[in-house]
Design a protein around this motif. Structure first.
Motif, PDB file in Angstrom:
ATOM      1  N   ASP A 258      -7.972   1.396  -2.110  1.00  0.00           N
ATOM      2  CA  ASP A 258      -8.520   2.065  -0.935  1.00  0.00           C
ATOM      3  C   ASP A 258      -9.953   1.613  -0.638  1.00  0.00           C
ATOM      4  O   ASP A 258     -10.647   2.211   0.171  1.00  0.00           O
ATOM      5  CB  ASP A 258      -8.470   3.585  -1.098  1.00  0.00           C
ATOM      6  N   ARG A 259     -10.405   0.538  -1.302  1.00  0.00           N
ATOM      7  CA  ARG A 259     -11.751   0.003  -1.101  1.00  0.00           C
ATOM      8  C   ARG A 259     -11.657  -1.500  -0.806  1.00  0.00           C
ATOM      9  O   ARG A 259     -10.694  -2.155  -1.182  1.00  0.00           O
ATOM     10  CB  ARG A 259     -12.619   0.192  -2.353  1.00  0.00           C
ATOM     11  N   TYR A 260     -12.656  -2.012  -0.147  1.00  0.00           N
ATOM     12  CA  TYR A 260     -12.817  -3.453   0.029  1.00  0.00           C
ATOM     13  C   TYR A 260     -14.292  -3.781  -0.023  1.00  0.00           C
ATOM     14  O   TYR A 260     -15.131  -2.882   0.045  1.00  0.00           O
ATOM     15  CB  TYR A 260     -12.144  -3.962   1.311  1.00  0.00           C
ATOM     16  N   MET A 261     -14.617  -5.050  -0.196  1.00  0.00           N
ATOM     17  CA  MET A 261     -16.008  -5.471  -0.361  1.00  0.00           C
ATOM     18  C   MET A 261     -16.410  -6.418   0.765  1.00  0.00           C
ATOM     19  O   MET A 261     -15.633  -7.287   1.159  1.00  0.00           O
ATOM     20  CB  MET A 261     -16.192  -6.202  -1.690  1.00  0.00           C
ATOM     21  N   VAL A 262     -17.628  -6.241   1.257  1.00  0.00           N
ATOM     22  CA  VAL A 262     -18.211  -7.147   2.233  1.00  0.00           C
ATOM     23  C   VAL A 262     -19.559  -7.583   1.676  1.00  0.00           C
ATOM     24  O   VAL A 262     -20.455  -6.757   1.525  1.00  0.00           O
ATOM     25  CB  VAL A 262     -18.395  -6.482   3.612  1.00  0.00           C
ATOM     26  N   ASN A 263     -19.650  -8.855   1.339  1.00  0.00           N
ATOM     27  CA  ASN A 263     -20.867  -9.397   0.717  1.00  0.00           C
ATOM     28  C   ASN A 263     -21.347  -8.528  -0.443  1.00  0.00           C
ATOM     29  O   ASN A 263     -22.526  -8.239  -0.578  1.00  0.00           O
ATOM     30  CB  ASN A 263     -21.969  -9.600   1.741  1.00  0.00           C
ATOM     31  N   GLY A 264     -20.409  -8.076  -1.257  1.00  0.00           N
ATOM     32  CA  GLY A 264     -20.738  -7.316  -2.459  1.00  0.00           C
ATOM     33  C   GLY A 264     -20.904  -5.826  -2.252  1.00  0.00           C
ATOM     34  O   GLY A 264     -21.089  -5.091  -3.217  1.00  0.00           O
ATOM     35  N   LEU A 265     -20.832  -5.348  -1.019  1.00  0.00           N
ATOM     36  CA  LEU A 265     -20.969  -3.918  -0.743  1.00  0.00           C
ATOM     37  C   LEU A 265     -19.586  -3.300  -0.545  1.00  0.00           C
ATOM     38  O   LEU A 265     -18.779  -3.804   0.223  1.00  0.00           O
ATOM     39  CB  LEU A 265     -21.827  -3.681   0.500  1.00  0.00           C
ATOM     40  N   SER A 266     -19.343  -2.189  -1.205  1.00  0.00           N
ATOM     41  CA  SER A 266     -18.035  -1.538  -1.171  1.00  0.00           C
ATOM     42  C   SER A 266     -17.876  -0.676   0.084  1.00  0.00           C
ATOM     43  O   SER A 266     -18.799   0.037   0.481  1.00  0.00           O
ATOM     44  CB  SER A 266     -17.878  -0.670  -2.421  1.00  0.00           C
TER      45      SER A 266
ATOM     46  N   THR B 239      -6.407   1.522   5.797  1.00  0.00           N
ATOM     47  CA  THR B 239      -5.101   1.442   5.149  1.00  0.00           C
ATOM     48  C   THR B 239      -5.171   0.323   4.117  1.00  0.00           C
ATOM     49  O   THR B 239      -5.902  -0.651   4.304  1.00  0.00           O
ATOM     50  CB  THR B 239      -3.970   1.211   6.181  1.00  0.00           C
ATOM     51  N   GLU B 240      -4.451   0.442   3.046  1.00  0.00           N
ATOM     52  CA  GLU B 240      -4.550  -0.497   1.938  1.00  0.00           C
ATOM     53  C   GLU B 240      -3.946  -1.857   2.258  1.00  0.00           C
ATOM     54  O   GLU B 240      -2.946  -1.948   2.967  1.00  0.00           O
ATOM     55  CB  GLU B 240      -3.844   0.077   0.708  1.00  0.00           C
ATOM     56  N   ALA B 241      -4.543  -2.887   1.699  1.00  0.00           N
ATOM     57  CA  ALA B 241      -3.956  -4.226   1.761  1.00  0.00           C
ATOM     58  C   ALA B 241      -2.672  -4.197   0.936  1.00  0.00           C
ATOM     59  O   ALA B 241      -2.558  -3.440  -0.031  1.00  0.00           O
ATOM     60  CB  ALA B 241      -4.938  -5.248   1.194  1.00  0.00           C
ATOM     61  N   THR B 242      -1.707  -5.010   1.337  1.00  0.00           N
ATOM     62  CA  THR B 242      -0.409  -4.976   0.670  1.00  0.00           C
ATOM     63  C   THR B 242       0.231  -6.358   0.675  1.00  0.00           C
ATOM     64  O   THR B 242      -0.243  -7.261   1.357  1.00  0.00           O
ATOM     65  CB  THR B 242       0.520  -3.947   1.359  1.00  0.00           C
TER      66      THR B 242
ATOM     67  N   ILE C 233      -3.722  -7.741   5.222  1.00  0.00           N
ATOM     68  CA  ILE C 233      -4.977  -6.988   5.174  1.00  0.00           C
ATOM     69  C   ILE C 233      -5.111  -6.160   6.446  1.00  0.00           C
ATOM     70  O   ILE C 233      -4.556  -6.510   7.488  1.00  0.00           O
ATOM     71  CB  ILE C 233      -6.187  -7.926   5.001  1.00  0.00           C
ATOM     72  N   PRO C 234      -5.835  -5.036   6.370  1.00  0.00           N
ATOM     73  CA  PRO C 234      -5.993  -4.183   7.556  1.00  0.00           C
ATOM     74  C   PRO C 234      -6.889  -4.841   8.608  1.00  0.00           C
ATOM     75  O   PRO C 234      -8.021  -5.230   8.319  1.00  0.00           O
ATOM     76  CB  PRO C 234      -6.629  -2.912   7.001  1.00  0.00           C
ATOM     77  N   LEU C 235      -6.355  -4.961   9.801  1.00  0.00           N
ATOM     78  CA  LEU C 235      -7.057  -5.658  10.879  1.00  0.00           C
ATOM     79  C   LEU C 235      -8.352  -4.956  11.275  1.00  0.00           C
ATOM     80  O   LEU C 235      -9.380  -5.601  11.465  1.00  0.00           O
ATOM     81  CB  LEU C 235      -6.146  -5.812  12.100  1.00  0.00           C
ATOM     82  N   ARG C 236      -8.339  -3.642  11.391  1.00  0.00           N
ATOM     83  CA  ARG C 236      -9.547  -2.924  11.833  1.00  0.00           C
ATOM     84  C   ARG C 236     -10.689  -3.114  10.832  1.00  0.00           C
ATOM     85  O   ARG C 236     -11.835  -3.345  11.209  1.00  0.00           O
ATOM     86  CB  ARG C 236      -9.272  -1.447  12.066  1.00  0.00           C
TER      87      ARG C 236
ATOM     88  N   ASP D  96       1.782   3.644  10.731  1.00  0.00           N
ATOM     89  CA  ASP D  96       1.130   4.863  11.227  1.00  0.00           C
ATOM     90  C   ASP D  96      -0.108   4.547  12.068  1.00  0.00           C
ATOM     91  O   ASP D  96      -1.160   5.157  11.910  1.00  0.00           O
ATOM     92  CB  ASP D  96       0.752   5.776  10.059  1.00  0.00           C
ATOM     93  N   GLY D  97       0.017   3.584  12.955  1.00  0.00           N
ATOM     94  CA  GLY D  97      -1.097   3.246  13.842  1.00  0.00           C
ATOM     95  C   GLY D  97      -2.113   2.302  13.231  1.00  0.00           C
ATOM     96  O   GLY D  97      -3.092   1.947  13.872  1.00  0.00           O
ATOM     97  N   HIS D  98      -1.912   1.888  11.989  1.00  0.00           N
ATOM     98  CA  HIS D  98      -2.797   0.927  11.338  1.00  0.00           C
ATOM     99  C   HIS D  98      -2.110  -0.435  11.336  1.00  0.00           C
ATOM    100  O   HIS D  98      -0.967  -0.560  10.913  1.00  0.00           O
ATOM    101  CB  HIS D  98      -3.117   1.350   9.902  1.00  0.00           C
ATOM    102  N   VAL D  99      -2.816  -1.433  11.782  1.00  0.00           N
ATOM    103  CA  VAL D  99      -2.243  -2.765  11.905  1.00  0.00           C
ATOM    104  C   VAL D  99      -2.677  -3.609  10.716  1.00  0.00           C
ATOM    105  O   VAL D  99      -3.859  -3.668  10.368  1.00  0.00           O
ATOM    106  CB  VAL D  99      -2.677  -3.420  13.232  1.00  0.00           C
ATOM    107  N   LEU D 100      -1.689  -4.264  10.107  1.00  0.00           N
ATOM    108  CA  LEU D 100      -1.936  -5.171   8.991  1.00  0.00           C
ATOM    109  C   LEU D 100      -1.610  -6.589   9.454  1.00  0.00           C
ATOM    110  O   LEU D 100      -0.585  -6.808  10.108  1.00  0.00           O
ATOM    111  CB  LEU D 100      -1.067  -4.800   7.793  1.00  0.00           C
ATOM    112  N   ILE D 101      -2.467  -7.512   9.109  1.00  0.00           N
ATOM    113  CA  ILE D 101      -2.320  -8.880   9.567  1.00  0.00           C
ATOM    114  C   ILE D 101      -2.239  -9.811   8.354  1.00  0.00           C
ATOM    115  O   ILE D 101      -2.911  -9.562   7.353  1.00  0.00           O
ATOM    116  CB  ILE D 101      -3.488  -9.249  10.507  1.00  0.00           C
ATOM    117  N   PRO D 102      -1.416 -10.847   8.414  1.00  0.00           N
ATOM    118  CA  PRO D 102      -1.353 -11.777   7.286  1.00  0.00           C
ATOM    119  C   PRO D 102      -2.720 -12.429   7.031  1.00  0.00           C
ATOM    120  O   PRO D 102      -3.367 -12.921   7.958  1.00  0.00           O
ATOM    121  CB  PRO D 102      -0.340 -12.834   7.730  1.00  0.00           C
TER     122      PRO D 102
END
Length: 160
Positions: A47-55, A60-63, A71-74, A129-135
């Motif tokens: 339920d977390r992701y990192m951007v330049n080392g910041l959590s 929605t979770e990557a799967t 990965i979640p597009l938003r 559920d309204g969350h878009v995941l993109i390859p």
């Protein structure tokens, strides 16, 4: 006799030109300290992701689905400078505007449109559920990011 006076200065100047061109070659964009590297990391099932080392918290979770990392597009767009996402639940249409191009996706379809030209992705865009995941591979191939996928960690990076 007068032409001899100019030979030594002319030779001296001609020897300086290769040095000047070598100096210019050293100041390439790769060595420009103003360039920034953006690193975005998603861990499959987290339920977390990192951007330049910041959590950050994900929407929605990557799967992984059919051996493709999604990965979640938003969250991706929020991590990219100036990108926006909008979604129309009634039509199942998602738009990603990167500032350079506008992409239009349809739920659970591998077809998409970029600036009114229809294209096909290697894998479908998923909706949960309204969350878009993109390859993740689509991001690398289409948006020119470098992708490394290893042991459930999706890393995207770009230098600009």
């Amino acid at each position: 006799m007068k032409s001899r006076k100019w030979i030594v200065p002319a030779l001296s100047l001609s020897l300086l030109f290769p040095a000047a061109s070598g100096f210019a070659a050293e100041t390439t964009a790769d060595q420009n300290p103003e360039l920034e590297t953006k690193v975005i990391q998603f861990t499959i099932g987290s339920d977390r992701y990192m951007v330049n080392g910041l959590s950050e918290t994900v929407d929605t979770e990557a799967t992984v689905y059919n051996n493709v990392a999604y990965i979640p597009l938003r969250d991706l767009a929020d991590s990219m400078d100036g990108a926006t996402v909008s979604y129309d639940a009634a039509t199942g249409t998602t738009w990603l505007d990167t500032g350079l191009a506008r992409y239009e996706f349809w739920d659970n379809s591998s077809r998409y449109r970029v600036d009114n030209m229809e294209m096909r992705a290697d894998a479908p865009i998923l909706s949960r559920d309204g969350h878009v995941l993109i390859p993740a591979s689509w991001v690398a191939d289409t948006l020119d990011w470098t992708l490394v996928y290893e042991n459930g960690l999706v890393t995207l990076y770009k230098r600009y």
